[in-house]
Design an enzyme around this catalytic site. Structure first.
Site, PDB file in Angstrom:
ATOM      1  N   GLU B 128       0.918  -1.126  -0.002  1.00 50.31           N
ATOM      2  CA  GLU B 128       0.029  -0.033  -0.089  1.00 50.31           C
ATOM      3  C   GLU B 128       0.831   1.362  -0.150  1.00 50.31           C
ATOM      4  O   GLU B 128       0.506   2.120  -0.784  1.00 50.31           O
ATOM      5  CB  GLU B 128      -1.111   0.061   1.306  1.00 50.31           C
ATOM      6  N   THR B 181      -3.920  12.947  -4.876  1.00 50.28           N
ATOM      7  CA  THR B 181      -3.617  12.604  -3.415  1.00 50.28           C
ATOM      8  C   THR B 181      -3.108  13.897  -2.529  1.00 50.28           C
ATOM      9  O   THR B 181      -3.299  14.031  -1.505  1.00 50.28           O
ATOM     10  CB  THR B 181      -2.560  11.404  -3.229  1.00 50.28           C
TER      11      THR B 181
END
Lengths: 308, 308
Positions: B128, B181
């Site tokens: 991740e 992001t």
């Protein structure tokens, strides 16, 4: 005329991570109150024994709470209140909440239970406001509901009853010092880092889960306050030493009870609680500060009717 | 040599009040992956179908997660990975987590289950980190455990499985826009008012209690985010209108999925979910922005072995 005698227990609010929302009810310490129907309308506090508290209705937490109840219910009679206080005001274990919650529960029993617990909480909060200048339910909710409670919201009153594992024991140490409410408020930060808030709500969620699953290990892992303790503990002499000793002796967690100066621990089993109490006492014995300690199982039922 | 085919579901993180800690697992959308033992040591991604993603091990979330697993387990064989991606990267429903979690669960099954779920979560978090530059478990935990999960802590990994009421359905709307992001992080406040934090952790505690007690009314009352939504929702066009329409149509709650742009609702019963989906679609139809929606029960088991 009818009368009722009740036991109004001490309570612990601000349970570690659960600042302002989580509380629990004690069993071994509390006040007694007698509430009596009389023919003449009005509310009179006929006795207030134990501590020197105002007995004018509008300046007494029980008086104001009773008045809120009576204003709404409007019975065709009056009441007399006798207060036998054991919980020292300002000790941090819900002294005013016991009086406020006790009187409304007593009245409710006496008058045929016209109100539910949320309504009683709302009446009692009016009384609590006399002592703390704001309506809050942190101590009132556990006194009325028993066990662990979560104050989901104050307006409207929404209280959640959280399951309470049967083998939990609290130890309280009460240093005989005074912390001014203004001081305990002044040290609180107005803003906190988002990262701290996240850690705190992870712990709140985790503690609720742990109570539901009677997971004592997880209770221990969750009883952390990363937001408030660091500020308020400075107002309590030897806080860090007491906490360290308690945890070393096996406490699941240790934090400030309410806004202090009392410190509470939660413990699995009475034997551990006794051991932890001993360790906490040992720290304070050396300080020259007077103190008292007590052990209590969690009171699952809250205010108790002694006789009616 | 042995091979396994698995379904790796999409997930919703940052569940309203539970920013950074609460997630749940979807059932009707996800990737498939095949993991195959081969004689030659090493990891090779032999296929990556669906979206254009890097296939070098060190740049691929599944590759890095697999490498973390293999480095620890050190089997005397190699593996090939085929990735069939249905979850669009950057959509806010755990696309990278599905790949990272999927590959480690597949490997674990293939190699005789040497690791528990917490260990697998830790491996997957390494993957991740390739996508999000930090190791977090918000989406990985629900993918691996299924149901609702609370990430109590990341270091060490501590995941709580929260009971999930059986009649909960999620509706997701995914506007086909990109949120960087960096932007979704930049809008987050560094500090928040203590009063907001308290409201948020009351809601987290309340939501955990509501899930334990299957109290849909309380789920509805608890699904509020007073901290993050106001900032991040600005990055999602027509967010307020979608939320208003969804709640009016009967949704229990509506919030941003992950860091967006997807928006999720939770609903009691499939009929309500269909109604809510319709209402959400109606808002977006008028905007000219492409979007897709889907309905899913909560996946109670997480990643599924399709065949081995």
């Amino acid at each position: 005329m009818k009368e009722i005698r009740i036991f109004a227990p001490a309570t612990v609010a601000n349970v570690a991570c659960g600042f302002d929302v989580l509380g629990f009810c004690l069993d071994s310490v509390g006040d007694e109150m007698v509430v009596r129907q009389v023919a003449k309308k009005g509310i009179v506090i006929t006795k207030s024994i134990g501590y020197d508290l105002p007995t004018e209705i509008e300046n007494n937490v029980a008086g104001v709470a009773a008045q809120a109840f009576i204003n709404d219910f409007d019975p065709d009679l009056g009441i007399e209140i006798e207060i036998y206080k054991n919980i020292k005001p300002g000790s941090g274990v819900g002294s005013s909440a016991a009086s406020a919650a006790g009187v409304v529960v007593a009245l409710n029993e006496l008058l045929g239970k016209p109100y539910n617990k949320e309504q009683l909480t709302a009446f009692a909060m009016k009384g609590e406001a006399v002592a703390s200048n704001c309506e809050h339910a942190d101590n009132i909710a556990p006194a009325i509901y028993g066990g662990f409670t979560l104050v989901k919201s104050c307006k409207p009153v929404k209280i959640l009853e959280i399951p309470t594992p049967s083998n939990l024991f609290a130890v309280i140490i009460h240093p005989q010092i005074e912390i001014k409410t203004a001081d305990s408020r002044a040290v609180l930060p107005q803003e906190i880092p988002l990262s701290q808030a996240i850690e705190q709500w992870a712990n709140v969620g985790s503690l609720i889960h742990a109570l539901h699953t009677s997971d004592y290990g997880l209770i221990k892992e969750s009883l952390h306050d990363v937001v408030i303790e660091t500020h308020r503990s400075k107002l309590i002499p030897h806080y860090d030493a007491v906490k360290k000793a308690a945890l070393k002796a096996g406490a699941l967690g240790c934090s400030i009870s309410g806004s202090g100066p009392s410190i509470f621990t939660l413990n699995k089993g009475k034997a551990t609680a006794l051991h932890v109490e001993h360790a906490m006492r040992n720290v304070y014995k050396k300080t020259g500060i007077e103190f008292e300690t007590y052990i209590s199982p969690i009171n699952q039922n809250g205010i108790k009717v002694l006789n009616m």
